[in-house]
Write a protein that holds these residues in place. Structure first.
Motif, PDB file in Angstrom:
ATOM      1  N   ASN A  60      14.097  -4.825  39.941  1.00 54.47           N
ATOM      2  CA  ASN A  60      13.694  -6.226  40.018  1.00 54.47           C
ATOM      3  C   ASN A  60      13.144  -6.519  41.402  1.00 54.47           C
ATOM      4  O   ASN A  60      13.889  -6.718  42.358  1.00 54.47           O
ATOM      5  CB  ASN A  60      14.875  -7.150  39.697  1.00 54.47           C
ATOM      6  N   LYS A  68       2.438  -4.072  35.276  1.00 57.70           N
ATOM      7  CA  LYS A  68       2.659  -4.601  33.933  1.00 57.70           C
ATOM      8  C   LYS A  68       1.508  -4.229  33.000  1.00 57.70           C
ATOM      9  O   LYS A  68       1.724  -3.814  31.845  1.00 57.70           O
ATOM     10  CB  LYS A  68       2.822  -6.117  33.993  1.00 57.70           C
ATOM     11  N   GLY A 111       8.589  -6.193  32.717  1.00 60.42           N
ATOM     12  CA  GLY A 111       8.336  -5.148  31.735  1.00 60.42           C
ATOM     13  C   GLY A 111       6.926  -5.270  31.206  1.00 60.42           C
ATOM     14  O   GLY A 111       6.145  -6.069  31.711  1.00 60.42           O
ATOM     15  N   ARG A 149      14.950 -11.392  35.241  1.00 58.90           N
ATOM     16  CA  ARG A 149      14.998 -10.024  34.740  1.00 58.90           C
ATOM     17  C   ARG A 149      13.811  -9.260  35.300  1.00 58.90           C
ATOM     18  O   ARG A 149      12.827  -9.859  35.750  1.00 58.90           O
ATOM     19  CB  ARG A 149      14.987  -9.982  33.213  1.00 58.90           C
ATOM     20  N   PRO A 150      13.856  -7.922  35.287  1.00 58.57           N
ATOM     21  CA  PRO A 150      12.732  -7.126  35.798  1.00 58.57           C
ATOM     22  C   PRO A 150      11.468  -7.345  34.974  1.00 58.57           C
ATOM     23  O   PRO A 150      11.519  -7.755  33.814  1.00 58.57           O
ATOM     24  CB  PRO A 150      13.235  -5.681  35.669  1.00 58.57           C
ATOM     25  N   ARG A 191       8.642  -1.446  29.702  1.00 56.80           N
ATOM     26  CA  ARG A 191       8.889  -0.131  30.256  1.00 56.80           C
ATOM     27  C   ARG A 191       7.871   0.850  29.686  1.00 56.80           C
ATOM     28  O   ARG A 191       7.561   0.823  28.492  1.00 56.80           O
ATOM     29  CB  ARG A 191      10.302   0.346  29.888  1.00 56.80           C
ATOM     30  N   TRP A 215       8.132   0.177  37.077  1.00 56.95           N
ATOM     31  CA  TRP A 215       8.313   0.968  35.857  1.00 56.95           C
ATOM     32  C   TRP A 215       9.755   1.454  35.706  1.00 56.95           C
ATOM     33  O   TRP A 215      10.206   1.726  34.590  1.00 56.95           O
ATOM     34  CB  TRP A 215       7.368   2.152  35.852  1.00 56.95           C
ATOM     35  N   ALA A 254      12.239  -0.388  36.225  1.00 56.77           N
ATOM     36  CA  ALA A 254      12.989  -1.620  35.929  1.00 56.77           C
ATOM     37  C   ALA A 254      13.720  -2.165  37.144  1.00 56.77           C
ATOM     38  O   ALA A 254      14.699  -2.906  37.018  1.00 56.77           O
ATOM     39  CB  ALA A 254      13.947  -1.415  34.760  1.00 56.77           C
TER      40      ALA A 254
END
Length: 300
Positions: free
Chosen positions: A140, A84, A149, A146-147, A151, A136, A138
């Motif tokens: 999960n 991240k 981020g 949610r994944p 991106r 990166w 996305a």
């Protein structure tokens, strides 16, 4: 300068008594010059800036130059949080990030963050590099709603280079790395050429595209120091504080490059001749005149 070789400049983050204004001045000078990369590395048990925090600042201070972390040790971080942080730096810089990864060589850095020293393996490094790329992409990995981020700007994320001096590690990293973030303790061209040959062969054997080949070395200029060799020695005494002083004193007489701009030009030409994609210079003082003088050399 007669060579198309890319040349990066490292921020003097391992110098004592750093001031934020000095770091910003260096970053802006590097961004304004013909440099290909602005570089900095990571240590934990030391008085240097945190590399991931500095990444955000450098992204804001610059607008052109590639930003290279040389290197980050992923075993010292939670891999998802590291993904991240690096993706955030990549976003803030507009996709200018290049990530060097290595296992590190200082047990005190591992101890400072309660990291497992036994994880200092190439298999673990490869696994953590894989986590970065999966985050990166996305995927999960956390089971959250949610994944994680953001991106990165470039599909697949920033390039990942392996930071090492060793042939065996280079062969192992050919399975996952995009290239080599090398370092030569003595600015030895022949030694670097041999490492590059190992990398080219290993990447080809693994069916990978040709690796990006970079190296780095300490430097001190006669034009800015009355005793460039002594400058390198003083720097190493400060930076290599985890080693016995006698070992540092034995290395100092041959470490890096100490000489004139004309001699540096000749050395860079030799690195260009062995096919280096980039040489990253590591300063041994915080004198900003070094940035301007080398920029003039590269531009001239």
């Amino acid at each position: 300068m007669s060579t198309p070789l890319d040349v990066g400049m490292t921020l003097p983050v391992m110098e004592p008594d750093l001031a934020p204004a000095m770091l910003r001045d260096w970053a802006e000078r590097i961004d304004a010059g013909p440099y290909s990369s602005l570089c900095f590395g990571e240590r934990i048990a030391f008085d240097n800036p945190d590399a991931l925090t500095l990444l955000g600042a450098v992204a804001a201070w610059t607008g052109r130059v590639r930003i290279a972390t040389t290197v980050v040790v992923p075993q010292l971080h939670d891999p998802v949080l590291l993904a991240k942080a690096l993706a955030t730096g990549d976003q803030l810089s507009g996709g200018r990030l290049s990530v060097g990864l290595g296992v590190g060589g200082r047990e005190e850095d591992y101890a400072a963050v309660a990291a497992d020293w036994s994880s200092r393996t190439m298999a673990d490094l490869a696994e953590r590099a894989g986590v970065l790329r999966r985050v990166w992409a996305a995927e999960n990995l956390t089971g959250a709603t949610r994944p994680v981020g953001p991106r990165p700007v470039r599909p697949g994320g920033p390039e990942l280079l392996v930071g090492t001096l060793g042939h065996r590690i280079v062969r192992h990293a050919a399975r996952w790395a995009d290239g080599l973030a090398g370092m030569s303790l003595t600015a030895d061209v022949d030694e670097t050429a041999a490492l590059f040959d190992v990398a080219r062969a290993a990447w080809a054997e693994n069916g990978r595209p040709a690796p990006r080949l970079t190296t780095s070395f300490w430097f001190a200029l006669a034009e800015t120091s009355p005793d460039p060799r002594g400058q390198i020695h003083r720097h190493l005494r400060h930076y290599m504080n985890w080693l016995p002083p006698a070992l540092v004193d034995a290395l100092a007489p041959t470490a890096g490059f100490a000489g004139s701009l004309d001699q540096l030009r000749a050395l860079l030409d030799r690195f260009a001749a062995i096919g280096a994609d980039e040489v990253q210079l590591i300063p041994t003082s915080d004198d900003p005149r070094q940035v301007d003088l080398v920029a003039d050399l590269l531009g001239g």
